[in-house]
Design a protein around this motif. Structure first.
Motif, PDB file in Angstrom:
ATOM      1  N   LEU A 182      12.425  16.610   1.956  1.00  0.00           N
ATOM      2  CA  LEU A 182      13.289  15.642   1.519  1.00  0.00           C
ATOM      3  C   LEU A 182      13.116  14.866   0.041  1.00  0.00           C
ATOM      4  N   ASP A 183      12.230  15.444  -0.599  1.00  0.00           N
ATOM      5  CA  ASP A 183      12.079  15.031  -1.888  1.00  0.00           C
ATOM      6  C   ASP A 183      11.864  13.525  -2.010  1.00  0.00           C
ATOM      7  N   LEU A 184      10.677  13.205  -1.093  1.00  0.00           N
ATOM      8  CA  LEU A 184      10.500  11.937  -1.206  1.00  0.00           C
ATOM      9  C   LEU A 184       9.276  11.403  -2.255  1.00  0.00           C
ATOM     10  N   GLU A 185       8.955  12.414  -2.740  1.00  0.00           N
ATOM     11  CA  GLU A 185       8.085  12.014  -3.993  1.00  0.00           C
ATOM     12  C   GLU A 185       8.651  11.950  -5.403  1.00  0.00           C
ATOM     13  N   SER A 186       9.918  11.996  -5.289  1.00  0.00           N
ATOM     14  CA  SER A 186      10.622  11.722  -6.586  1.00  0.00           C
ATOM     15  C   SER A 186      10.334  10.468  -7.399  1.00  0.00           C
ATOM     16  N   PRO A 187       9.936  10.479  -8.817  1.00  0.00           N
ATOM     17  CA  PRO A 187       9.676   9.401  -9.318  1.00  0.00           C
ATOM     18  C   PRO A 187      10.663   8.086  -9.313  1.00  0.00           C
ATOM     19  N   SER A 188      11.796   8.588  -9.153  1.00  0.00           N
ATOM     20  CA  SER A 188      13.041   7.679  -8.937  1.00  0.00           C
ATOM     21  C   SER A 188      13.295   6.798  -7.670  1.00  0.00           C
ATOM     22  N   GLN A 189      12.158   7.129  -6.754  1.00  0.00           N
ATOM     23  CA  GLN A 189      12.141   6.288  -5.611  1.00  0.00           C
ATOM     24  C   GLN A 189      11.034   4.960  -5.629  1.00  0.00           C
ATOM     25  N   GLU A 190      11.810   4.070  -5.934  1.00  0.00           N
ATOM     26  CA  GLU A 190      11.066   2.840  -6.297  1.00  0.00           C
ATOM     27  C   GLU A 190      10.945   2.062  -4.957  1.00  0.00           C
ATOM     28  N   ARG A 191      10.390   2.500  -3.952  1.00  0.00           N
ATOM     29  CA  ARG A 191      10.492   1.915  -2.700  1.00  0.00           C
ATOM     30  C   ARG A 191       9.028   2.181  -1.982  1.00  0.00           C
ATOM     31  N   GLU A 192       8.512   1.477  -1.030  1.00  0.00           N
ATOM     32  CA  GLU A 192       7.325   2.003  -0.207  1.00  0.00           C
ATOM     33  C   GLU A 192       8.048   3.036   0.817  1.00  0.00           C
ATOM     34  N   ILE A 193       7.310   4.019   0.915  1.00  0.00           N
ATOM     35  CA  ILE A 193       7.662   5.241   1.715  1.00  0.00           C
ATOM     36  C   ILE A 193       6.664   5.652   2.554  1.00  0.00           C
ATOM     37  N   HIS A 194       6.752   5.655   3.846  1.00  0.00           N
ATOM     38  CA  HIS A 194       5.862   6.080   5.017  1.00  0.00           C
ATOM     39  C   HIS A 194       6.271   7.473   5.718  1.00  0.00           C
ATOM     40  N   VAL A 195       5.492   8.648   5.811  1.00  0.00           N
ATOM     41  CA  VAL A 195       6.027   9.673   6.704  1.00  0.00           C
ATOM     42  C   VAL A 195       5.131   9.694   7.796  1.00  0.00           C
ATOM     43  N   VAL A 196       5.924   9.626   9.110  1.00  0.00           N
ATOM     44  CA  VAL A 196       4.994   9.509  10.187  1.00  0.00           C
ATOM     45  C   VAL A 196       5.288  10.497  11.226  1.00  0.00           C
ATOM     46  N   GLU A 197       4.360  11.688  11.459  1.00  0.00           N
ATOM     47  CA  GLU A 197       4.525  12.424  12.578  1.00  0.00           C
ATOM     48  C   GLU A 197       4.432  11.834  13.965  1.00  0.00           C
ATOM     49  N   ALA A 198       5.345  12.625  14.740  1.00  0.00           N
ATOM     50  CA  ALA A 198       5.795  11.777  16.113  1.00  0.00           C
ATOM     51  C   ALA A 198       6.126  12.736  16.985  1.00  0.00           C
ATOM     52  N   GLN A 199       5.988  12.551  18.292  1.00  0.00           N
ATOM     53  CA  GLN A 199       6.599  13.263  19.388  1.00  0.00           C
ATOM     54  C   GLN A 199       6.714  12.388  20.586  1.00  0.00           C
ATOM     55  N   THR A 200       7.588  12.541  21.486  1.00  0.00           N
ATOM     56  CA  THR A 200       7.842  11.515  22.433  1.00  0.00           C
ATOM     57  C   THR A 200       7.639  12.316  23.880  1.00  0.00           C
ATOM     58  N   MET A 201       7.721  13.651  23.905  1.00  0.00           N
ATOM     59  CA  MET A 201       7.623  14.371  25.297  1.00  0.00           C
ATOM     60  C   MET A 201       6.127  14.738  25.621  1.00  0.00           C
ATOM     61  N   SER A 202       5.214  13.685  25.665  1.00  0.00           N
ATOM     62  CA  SER A 202       3.988  13.633  25.978  1.00  0.00           C
ATOM     63  C   SER A 202       3.619  12.480  27.110  1.00  0.00           C
ATOM     64  N   ASP A 203       2.239  12.850  27.616  1.00  0.00           N
ATOM     65  CA  ASP A 203       1.912  11.808  28.854  1.00  0.00           C
ATOM     66  C   ASP A 203       0.513  11.324  28.412  1.00  0.00           C
ATOM     67  N   PRO A 204       0.225  10.242  27.663  1.00  0.00           N
ATOM     68  CA  PRO A 204       1.038   9.203  27.472  1.00  0.00           C
ATOM     69  C   PRO A 204       2.038   9.637  26.184  1.00  0.00           C
ATOM     70  N   PRO A 205       2.890   8.984  25.790  1.00  0.00           N
ATOM     71  CA  PRO A 205       3.446   9.352  24.552  1.00  0.00           C
ATOM     72  C   PRO A 205       2.477   9.239  23.226  1.00  0.00           C
ATOM     73  N   ASN A 206       2.768   9.996  22.273  1.00  0.00           N
ATOM     74  CA  ASN A 206       2.172  10.101  21.228  1.00  0.00           C
ATOM     75  C   ASN A 206       1.791   8.729  20.644  1.00  0.00           C
ATOM     76  N   ASP A 207       0.567   8.298  20.027  1.00  0.00           N
ATOM     77  CA  ASP A 207       0.154   7.081  19.490  1.00  0.00           C
ATOM     78  C   ASP A 207       1.199   6.832  18.402  1.00  0.00           C
ATOM     79  N   SER A 208       1.587   7.905  17.494  1.00  0.00           N
ATOM     80  CA  SER A 208       2.163   7.686  16.319  1.00  0.00           C
ATOM     81  C   SER A 208       3.466   6.921  16.478  1.00  0.00           C
ATOM     82  N   VAL A 209       4.056   7.039  17.894  1.00  0.00           N
ATOM     83  CA  VAL A 209       5.210   6.136  18.053  1.00  0.00           C
ATOM     84  C   VAL A 209       5.248   4.744  17.907  1.00  0.00           C
ATOM     85  N   THR A 210       3.793   4.321  18.608  1.00  0.00           N
ATOM     86  CA  THR A 210       3.342   2.924  18.334  1.00  0.00           C
ATOM     87  C   THR A 210       3.226   2.704  16.841  1.00  0.00           C
ATOM     88  N   LYS A 211       2.520   3.633  16.104  1.00  0.00           N
ATOM     89  CA  LYS A 211       2.526   3.359  14.636  1.00  0.00           C
ATOM     90  C   LYS A 211       3.902   3.008  14.084  1.00  0.00           C
TER      91      LYS A 211
END
Length: 229
Positions: A188-217
């Protein structure tokens, strides 16, 4: 309009009516009214505190916009955040949905807009006054990464989103073909120097029991980033 909805959000509801279509709007408005009166408080069990003290307390409202291509899993992510239910797959969003979540001393008005190409034409009508932008990607659908990149960067070029924090959710990590956060960032070209914003990439999945903790993140980041000036 139910308590908790700001004047600017009321305006957006009717503005959406003009762009998305009467059938979608009827459902969307009804859903918005319902969710504005059913707030989900953050915490160990996300229980709603109906005590008189909490009912009388007012929290600053922040606007979170959730976008992404169709079938990326936006509705599923929000369903898990709101109810911890990852088993019932929601219907694809045809127009828009509104969800009101209680963060830490903040009320999050979460707007999710459908990702079909015909609806993406109207994304720009939802970006005003956004405090946090969430972009959901199907991390296993590699063939659509270029399309996701194009749509995301089209959004990021909008001056109304200048410096708005971005959360990219690399969804469907449970699928064998899924790509990790570093791959998504590169695609997604998120490391471009032109991106003057705070960016977070979070790995997630919903089809699990219990749902992945990253969704809470994801919810925690919505809350945390919405407080930044």
């Amino acid at each position: 309009m139910a308590a908790g909805a700001t004047a600017r959000d009321t305006g957006m509801l009717y503005k959406a009516a003009a762009f998305v279509g009467a059938g979608v709007v009827a459902a969307g408005l009804g859903y918005a009214f319902l969710l504005y009166t059913r707030k989900s408080r953050g915490g160990a069990d996300d229980a709603v505190d109906d005590s008189p003290e909490m009912q009388d307390q007012e929290f600053p409202e922040k606007r979170v916009l959730v976008l992404g291509l169709d079938n990326s899993g936006k509705s599923s992510i929000l369903q898990v955040i709101a109810s911890h239910d990852g088993h019932n797959i929601p219907e694809p969003t045809e127009g828009f949905n509104v969800m009101c979540l209680q963060g830490q001393d903040t009320t999050l008005n979460v707007w999710e807009v459908g990702g079909k190409q015909s609806v993406r034409l109207y994304w720009e009508n939802f970006v005003s006054n956004t405090d946090v932008l969430v972009f959901v990607v199907d991390s296993a659908d590699v063939g659509r990464f270029p399309e996701a990149k194009e749509e995301l960067h089209k959004l990021l070029r909008d001056d109304r989103l200048k410096n708005v924090p971005l959360i990219v959710v690399a969804n469907k990590q449970d699928l064998p073909a899924s790509r990790r956060d570093s791959d998504i960032s590169q695609a997604l070209d998120l490391e471009s120097p032109s991106q003057e914003r705070e960016i977070h990439v979070v790995e997630a999945q919903t089809m699990s029991d219990p749902p992945n903790d990253s969704v809470t993140k994801v919810k925690s980041l919505m809350d945390q980033l919405s407080k930044k000036d």
